[in-house]
Each structure stands twice: as C-alpha cells, then as structure tokens.
Design a protein around this motif. Structure first.
Motif, mmCIF file in Angstrom:
data_model
loop_
_atom_site.group_PDB
_atom_site.id
_atom_site.type_symbol
_atom_site.label_atom_id
_atom_site.label_comp_id
_atom_site.label_asym_id
_atom_site.label_seq_id
_atom_site.Cartn_x
_atom_site.Cartn_y
_atom_site.Cartn_z
ATOM 1 N N THR A 13 0.821 -1.217 0.000
ATOM 2 C CA THR A 13 0.000 0.000 0.000
ATOM 3 C C THR A 13 0.851 1.261 0.000
ATOM 4 O OG1 THR A 13 -0.121 0.174 2.430
ATOM 5 C CG2 THR A 13 -1.758 -1.229 1.328
ATOM 6 N N GLY A 14 2.156 1.101 0.185
ATOM 7 C CA GLY A 14 3.040 2.260 0.220
ATOM 8 C C GLY A 14 3.116 2.920 1.574
ATOM 9 N N GLY A 15 2.591 2.263 2.596
ATOM 10 C CA GLY A 15 2.573 2.876 3.915
ATOM 11 C C GLY A 15 3.846 2.693 4.710
ATOM 12 N N GLY A 16 4.763 1.868 4.219
ATOM 13 C CA GLY A 16 5.980 1.615 4.972
ATOM 14 C C GLY A 16 7.152 2.440 4.485
ATOM 15 N N PRO A 17 8.122 2.710 5.356
ATOM 16 C CA PRO A 17 9.326 3.423 4.935
ATOM 17 C C PRO A 17 10.177 2.547 4.028
ATOM 18 C CG PRO A 17 9.553 2.638 7.185
ATOM 19 C CD PRO A 17 8.147 2.352 6.788
ATOM 20 N N PRO A 18 11.121 3.122 3.282
ATOM 21 C CA PRO A 18 11.949 2.333 2.371
ATOM 22 C C PRO A 18 12.683 1.209 3.104
ATOM 23 C CG PRO A 18 12.217 4.667 1.927
ATOM 24 C CD PRO A 18 11.415 4.567 3.188
ATOM 25 N N ILE A 19 12.725 0.040 2.497
ATOM 26 C CA ILE A 19 13.326 -1.117 3.136
ATOM 27 C C ILE A 19 14.801 -0.886 3.452
ATOM 28 C CG2 ILE A 19 13.779 -2.229 0.899
ATOM 29 C CD1 ILE A 19 13.291 -4.921 2.278
ATOM 30 N N GLY A 20 15.511 -0.200 2.570
ATOM 31 C CA GLY A 20 16.926 0.052 2.812
ATOM 32 C C GLY A 20 17.164 0.923 4.028
ATOM 33 N N ASP A 21 16.319 1.941 4.209
ATOM 34 C CA ASP A 21 16.449 2.816 5.377
ATOM 35 C C ASP A 21 16.216 2.039 6.668
ATOM 36 O OD1 ASP A 21 16.874 4.826 3.586
ATOM 37 O OD2 ASP A 21 14.969 5.872 3.950
ATOM 38 N N VAL A 22 15.180 1.207 6.674
ATOM 39 C CA VAL A 22 14.835 0.462 7.892
ATOM 40 C C VAL A 22 15.932 -0.535 8.251
ATOM 41 C CG1 VAL A 22 13.216 -1.195 8.875
ATOM 42 C CG2 VAL A 22 12.366 0.760 7.569
ATOM 43 N N LEU A 23 16.338 -1.361 7.284
ATOM 44 C CA LEU A 23 17.331 -2.398 7.581
ATOM 45 C C LEU A 23 18.709 -1.806 7.844
ATOM 46 C CD1 LEU A 23 16.321 -5.181 5.016
ATOM 47 C CD2 LEU A 23 15.689 -4.970 7.425
ATOM 48 N N GLY A 24 19.016 -0.698 7.185
ATOM 49 C CA GLY A 24 20.326 -0.089 7.376
ATOM 50 C C GLY A 24 20.513 0.541 8.743
ATOM 51 N N GLN A 25 19.410 0.805 9.470
ATOM 52 C CA GLN A 25 19.488 1.450 10.776
ATOM 53 C C GLN A 25 19.359 0.473 11.943
ATOM 54 O OE1 GLN A 25 16.455 4.485 10.633
ATOM 55 N NE2 GLN A 25 17.422 5.557 8.918
ATOM 56 N N LEU A 26 19.299 -0.823 11.663
ATOM 57 C CA LEU A 26 19.152 -1.809 12.737
ATOM 58 C C LEU A 26 20.406 -1.861 13.595
ATOM 59 C CD1 LEU A 26 17.526 -4.777 10.781
ATOM 60 C CD2 LEU A 26 16.369 -3.182 12.315
ATOM 61 N N ASP A 27 20.226 -2.117 14.876
ATOM 62 C CA ASP A 27 21.385 -2.312 15.744
ATOM 63 C C ASP A 27 21.834 -3.773 15.676
ATOM 64 O OD1 ASP A 27 19.607 -3.775 17.356
ATOM 65 O OD2 ASP A 27 19.266 -2.101 18.721
ATOM 66 N N VAL A 43 8.037 -5.194 11.422
ATOM 67 C CA VAL A 43 8.605 -4.009 10.786
ATOM 68 C C VAL A 43 7.964 -3.901 9.414
ATOM 69 C CG1 VAL A 43 10.686 -2.870 9.957
ATOM 70 C CG2 VAL A 43 10.802 -4.313 11.996
ATOM 71 N N SER A 44 7.222 -2.833 9.168
ATOM 72 C CA SER A 44 6.560 -2.633 7.889
ATOM 73 C C SER A 44 7.454 -1.799 6.977
ATOM 74 C CB SER A 44 5.219 -1.925 8.105
ATOM 75 O OG SER A 44 4.594 -1.658 6.868
ATOM 76 N N VAL A 45 7.656 -2.282 5.752
ATOM 77 C CA VAL A 45 8.548 -1.573 4.817
ATOM 78 C C VAL A 45 7.903 -1.505 3.442
ATOM 79 C CG1 VAL A 45 10.642 -2.265 6.034
ATOM 80 C CG2 VAL A 45 9.776 -3.688 4.150
ATOM 81 N N GLY A 46 8.372 -0.537 2.659
ATOM 82 C CA GLY A 46 7.973 -0.416 1.267
ATOM 83 C C GLY A 46 9.080 -0.898 0.353
ATOM 84 N N LEU A 47 8.689 -1.311 -0.871
ATOM 85 C CA LEU A 47 9.655 -1.826 -1.849
ATOM 86 C C LEU A 47 9.730 -0.935 -3.086
ATOM 87 C CD1 LEU A 47 8.925 -5.676 -1.702
ATOM 88 C CD2 LEU A 47 10.785 -4.418 -0.608
ATOM 89 N N GLY A 48 9.651 0.366 -2.866
ATOM 90 C CA GLY A 48 9.849 1.284 -3.970
ATOM 91 C C GLY A 48 8.568 1.749 -4.627
#
Length: 262
Positions: free
Chosen positions: A168-182, A215-220
């Motif tokens: 639906t486009g409601g999630g932030p970009p997948i790269g941003d989310v995964l790149g910020q994981l601890d 974790v909800s993400v978008g795929l572009g």
C-alpha cells in the motif's frame, strides 16, 4: 572431471557407503554419463560436505563411497520466507531463487486474496534441493505445508522479527529500515512476509501490525509481482542484515554449469 554435487538424507562420515536414490542414479548414469569412480560431493545439511566416488551396486543401484570432509557445516542466516502461493512456474521460481538467497524456511501462506488453491510441497522441495546442490549451500531450506495467515500470526514465535512488505506504500523504504538496525536486531531470527497478487486485506494488515516485532517496509515506487517482491526483499535483507555482509570465500566453481571443480 567436475564433481556432481548431491543432497542425501543419510549421515555422512569417512569410509561409509551411502545408497543413492534411483533418480540420482539415473541422473548420474544417463544424463551426466558418469562411470564408476566418478567424483561426487555430498551434503545433508548436518555433517558438512564430503568427497565421494560413484560405485555400482546392481543394474539400477549405486552408492557413494565417502572419502574426506571438504567443508565443515557452517551457521546460516535464520530467515523465513512467508509468501502467498502464486501460479506453478512462478512458485517454482520462488523456491529456487529463495534457496539461492539463503532462506531457512519456505512457508506458503493462504491469505484472503490468495488465488492458488493447491501447493505441491514435494515439488517445491525438489526445486529447493536442486538449487542447493547447484549453489554450494550446505543445507536445504525446510519447506512447510501451507498455513492460513491468521493461524500463522496467532502462533508467531516470540523474538522472531517480521519484515512485512506493505504494497500500500505505507511503509518506509526497506533500505532505510534495515540499514538502521542495531547489532541485536541483526542477530535476531527473521521472517519476510509477501502478500498475494491482490494484496493483503485491511484486516490482515491490522493483524500483522499487532505483532510485537513487526517491521513494515515499502519496496519502492513500482508495483512488483509477488515473486519479484519476495526476491527483492530477500536480497535487501541479505545485503544489510544477512550473510552478504561477510567476506565471500573463494570456491573453484564453473558458473556456467554451477558445478564445483575438484
């Protein structure tokens, strides 16, 4: 001569004989035309990879005579791919490519908008085995029976993080989310969930968002087919969380035939 690589169920150790399945014997004898004494590589997902040699034990039977260990069993990423079944050729493609990308579990999920009614689990496993043989994996992903999405979420294991790909486009970009994981989040077990061609129902989206570790993400910006979305999400996860972050070992491989040269 290149060594044919085979997955077997039997335990592996030096000096034993491992019976080969009839289909494997046919493949070795009539497709590859390998004679007695031809080199093999064998793995079972538990004992690492072993050298072997082909030996006849009757007109249609053969064994692998096991020699020395070539690679010890290695730890692999614990990532499930949960996906709504799609048509036959494309679900075969998902099983093959997800195996190449290192998933530990292939879990078909029946959603409200899933159009495919039957999943051939044995066929999916055969595709996964063939992909593991050709890509030097030391394991084959577990292929599970289809499960209703509601039942899957009700029994969701504590501590397993769920990467929900939201069309639906409601999630932030997948790269941003995964790149910020601890580091703790990267080390956790994961699952990636891909919906059907018609998308998730609103009630299903709500149920997924109630999972503690979702974790909800978008795929572009483009609408991806379900099989494309599954592999795109897996590639991003491996690059930013999984074993693509490790140094790649050098293997003597002919990538035109996907066979290991020994």
């Amino acid at each position: 001569m290149s060594a044919a690589r085979l997955f077997v169920e039997a335990d592996l150790s030096s000096g034993i004989e491992v019976p080969l399945e009839e289909a494997q014997v046919h493949y070795l004898r009539h497709v590859l035309r390998r004679p007695d004494g031809a080199p093999l590589l064998l793995f079972n997902g538990r004992d690492g990879e072993w050298r072997g040699t082909l030996a006849a034990r009757g007109k249609k039977a053969a064994v692998a005579e096991i020699g020395d260990l070539t690679r010890a069993q290695e730890s692999e990423p614990d990532v499930w791919l949960c996906f709504a079944p799609v048509k036959r050729a494309r679900i075969d493609f998902i099983a093959e490519k997800a195996t190449e990308l290192g998933v530990s579990v292939l879990q078909p999920v029946v959603t409200r908008h899933t159009a495919v009614e039957r999943v051939n689990v044995a066929r999916l496993r055969a595709n996964a085995i063939e992909a593991a043989e050709q890509t030097e994996r030391l394991s084959v992903p577990e292929v599970r029976e289809p499960i209703d999405l509601g039942r899957l979420l009700d029994a969701w294991p504590a501590g397993r993080r769920l990467l929900m790909c939201d069309e639906t486009g409601g999630g932030p970009p997948i790269g941003d989310v995964l790149g910020q994981l601890d580091d703790a989040a990267r080390a956790a077990p994961w699952a990636i969930l891909i919906g059907p061609e018609g998308g998730f129902a609103e009630s299903e989206l709500g149920a997924m968002r109630r999972i503690r570790d979702v974790v909800s993400v978008g795929l572009g910006p483009r609408i991806l087919r379900a099989d494309t979305a599954a592999l795109a999400a897996l590639a991003c996860w491996q690059a930013l969380v999984g074993d693509w972050r490790r140094p790649t070992p050098r293997l003597a491989t002919d990538y035109r035939t996907s066979k290991v040269t020994v």
